[in-house]
Design a protein around this motif. Sequence first.
Motif, short mmCIF file in Angstrom:
data_model
loop_
_atom_site.label_atom_id
_atom_site.label_comp_id
_atom_site.label_asym_id
_atom_site.label_seq_id
_atom_site.Cartn_x
_atom_site.Cartn_y
_atom_site.Cartn_z
N GLN A 280 0.86 -1.18 0.00
CA GLN A 280 0.00 0.00 0.00
C GLN A 280 0.90 1.24 0.00
OE1 GLN A 280 -2.08 0.74 3.66
NE2 GLN A 280 -3.59 2.10 2.72
N PHE A 281 1.25 1.71 -1.18
CA PHE A 281 2.12 2.87 -1.29
C PHE A 281 1.33 4.15 -1.04
CE2 PHE A 281 4.49 -0.32 -3.66
CZ PHE A 281 5.79 -0.09 -3.22
N GLY A 282 1.98 5.10 -0.38
CA GLY A 282 1.32 6.35 -0.04
C GLY A 282 1.36 7.36 -1.17
N PRO A 283 0.76 8.54 -0.95
CA PRO A 283 0.77 9.59 -1.97
C PRO A 283 2.18 10.12 -2.19
CG PRO A 283 -0.07 10.43 0.11
CD PRO A 283 0.07 8.96 0.29
N ASP A 284 2.49 10.46 -3.43
CA ASP A 284 3.83 10.98 -3.73
C ASP A 284 3.69 12.34 -4.42
OD1 ASP A 284 2.71 9.67 -5.93
OD2 ASP A 284 4.66 9.49 -6.91
N PRO A 285 3.47 13.39 -3.65
CA PRO A 285 3.27 14.71 -4.25
C PRO A 285 4.46 15.19 -5.07
CG PRO A 285 3.70 14.89 -1.89
CD PRO A 285 3.48 13.44 -2.18
N GLY A 286 5.65 14.69 -4.73
CA GLY A 286 6.84 15.10 -5.47
C GLY A 286 7.21 14.17 -6.59
N PRO A 288 8.82 11.48 -8.64
CA PRO A 288 10.03 10.68 -8.42
C PRO A 288 10.87 11.17 -7.24
CG PRO A 288 10.30 12.11 -10.33
CD PRO A 288 8.86 12.19 -9.93
N LEU A 289 10.64 12.40 -6.80
CA LEU A 289 11.41 12.93 -5.67
C LEU A 289 10.94 12.35 -4.34
CD1 LEU A 289 11.56 16.71 -6.67
CD2 LEU A 289 13.28 14.94 -7.07
N THR A 290 9.66 11.99 -4.27
CA THR A 290 9.10 11.50 -3.01
C THR A 290 8.51 10.10 -3.16
OG1 THR A 290 6.99 12.61 -3.51
CG2 THR A 290 8.59 13.82 -2.16
N ALA A 291 9.17 9.27 -3.96
CA ALA A 291 8.69 7.90 -4.16
C ALA A 291 8.87 7.08 -2.88
CB ALA A 291 9.45 7.25 -5.31
N TRP A 292 7.83 6.39 -2.48
CA TRP A 292 7.90 5.52 -1.32
C TRP A 292 8.68 4.26 -1.67
CZ3 TRP A 292 4.52 6.07 3.28
CH2 TRP A 292 3.86 7.30 3.31
N HIS A 293 9.15 3.55 -0.67
CA HIS A 293 9.84 2.28 -0.91
C HIS A 293 9.38 1.25 0.11
CE1 HIS A 293 12.38 4.17 2.19
NE2 HIS A 293 12.70 2.94 2.55
N GLN A 294 9.46 0.02 -0.30
CA GLN A 294 9.04 -1.09 0.55
C GLN A 294 10.17 -2.10 0.67
OE1 GLN A 294 5.00 -2.99 0.28
NE2 GLN A 294 6.16 -4.72 -0.54
N HIS A 295 10.53 -2.43 1.90
CA HIS A 295 11.54 -3.46 2.13
C HIS A 295 10.86 -4.82 2.15
CE1 HIS A 295 14.84 -0.71 3.07
NE2 HIS A 295 13.97 0.02 3.73
N ASP A 322 11.95 -14.61 7.52
CA ASP A 322 11.73 -13.68 6.42
C ASP A 322 10.60 -12.72 6.77
OD1 ASP A 322 11.29 -12.48 3.87
OD2 ASP A 322 9.78 -14.02 3.44
N ILE A 323 10.84 -11.42 6.59
CA ILE A 323 9.79 -10.44 6.82
C ILE A 323 9.77 -9.44 5.67
CG2 ILE A 323 10.02 -10.60 9.34
CD1 ILE A 323 11.36 -7.82 9.23
N SER A 324 8.63 -8.81 5.48
CA SER A 324 8.50 -7.68 4.57
C SER A 324 7.87 -6.54 5.36
CB SER A 324 7.63 -8.04 3.36
OG SER A 324 8.27 -9.01 2.55
N VAL A 325 8.21 -5.32 5.01
CA VAL A 325 7.78 -4.15 5.77
C VAL A 325 6.92 -3.27 4.87
CG1 VAL A 325 8.54 -2.18 7.13
CG2 VAL A 325 9.90 -4.28 7.11
N ALA A 326 5.87 -2.69 5.45
CA ALA A 326 4.97 -1.81 4.70
C ALA A 326 5.74 -0.62 4.11
CB ALA A 326 3.85 -1.32 5.61
N PRO A 327 5.26 -0.06 3.01
CA PRO A 327 5.95 1.05 2.35
C PRO A 327 6.22 2.22 3.30
CG PRO A 327 4.24 0.21 0.93
CD PRO A 327 4.07 -0.49 2.25
N MET A 328 7.35 2.88 3.07
CA MET A 328 7.76 4.00 3.91
C MET A 328 8.40 5.09 3.06
SD MET A 328 11.07 2.19 5.73
CE MET A 328 10.08 0.80 6.26
N LEU A 329 8.47 6.28 3.64
CA LEU A 329 9.10 7.42 2.99
C LEU A 329 9.91 8.17 4.03
CD1 LEU A 329 9.50 9.43 0.62
CD2 LEU A 329 7.41 10.58 1.40
#
Length: 356
Positions: A280-286, A288-295, A322-329
Amino acid sequence: MFDIAPDHAIGLFAGLLALPFALLALRVRPAARRVPGTVLGASVLMAIAGAIHLGLIWTHRDEIITAVLFLLNGVSYLVLSQLFTWRWWRLGSVALITATLVGYMGYIVLNFDTPDQVAVATKLLELTMLGLVLIPVRGETRRRTSRWSAIAVALPLLTVVTVSVVWIDDLARPDARHSHAGAVLQQTNDVATPEQVAAAQQLYDQTAAAIAPYRDWHAAWAAGYRPGPQNTPSTHWMNQRNVDAGYVMDPRHPQGLVYANTRRGPVLLGAMFQMQHIDQFGPDPGGPLTAWHQHQNICLTPFGFEFSLMTPTATCPIGSIDISVAPMLHVWIVDNPSGRFAVDIDSKVVKKIDQS
């Protein structure tokens, strides 16, 4: 770590479609009843591998050499899958499988292709085939020792080399969505528009002002932020109340803060916004400058020690999970060469802060 390349998906479907036909072919052949199960298993897997390679011809028709190699490889696998009573079947099978694995590694190293789930699955299929082919059958007396030696030494070695080449190549040459090991970037436009540049600046200014009081880590503690494992140069301090509340990119309520672990105590590096759910990626007003990432696919021990990525064979080291983490910025309020919203803080920056 690896996605299914669109031009390889057809190979996966072809392989799955070949399975019932391979089983039917064995059922109608009387000779199959006199052949050991390991040989029959190898025969079925060869038919699947052959179908996968043939299925990839169409999507690689513009790459003449690659298409021809897929054709030769696919036909050879299909033919050998039915020649299991041939005197030289084992030798021919070992030669073909080994040549295919080595050839694929060469393609990866020379950057003619990139690994994906279909390719990795096919290589594991071929390694399994090789093991089944090498297993001595009842009644055989010739070369039993050499075959068991090959299974015990050569097969594991070839497996390690194949997996290592695929893994190292993916880490050394990540695609556009993988900024580094395990971090999948949100898809955005390539170049930020003037409006996106202004929006990114506004997000930075608002966040920097909102978290300024937390330069004193005591204030962060009082606000409910708690540090995670501190065995790295920097540590994420998470606020569970903000996480549970579901704030979305709210500068006044970031889910996390990032501190450098220095000799004089925690030094604030920036803030971290995080969504509540994986993918669930968040809004990216910027843009490519504010692209979220998910581990994703990170291997951790119960003690918090990180082993980084799981291998291409979807395994973690013994004792880790093994774990995965929700999208972050991240929003970095210190001078970070990688950028104000980069996935990571430059280690040299943290080291410089510690030494200052």
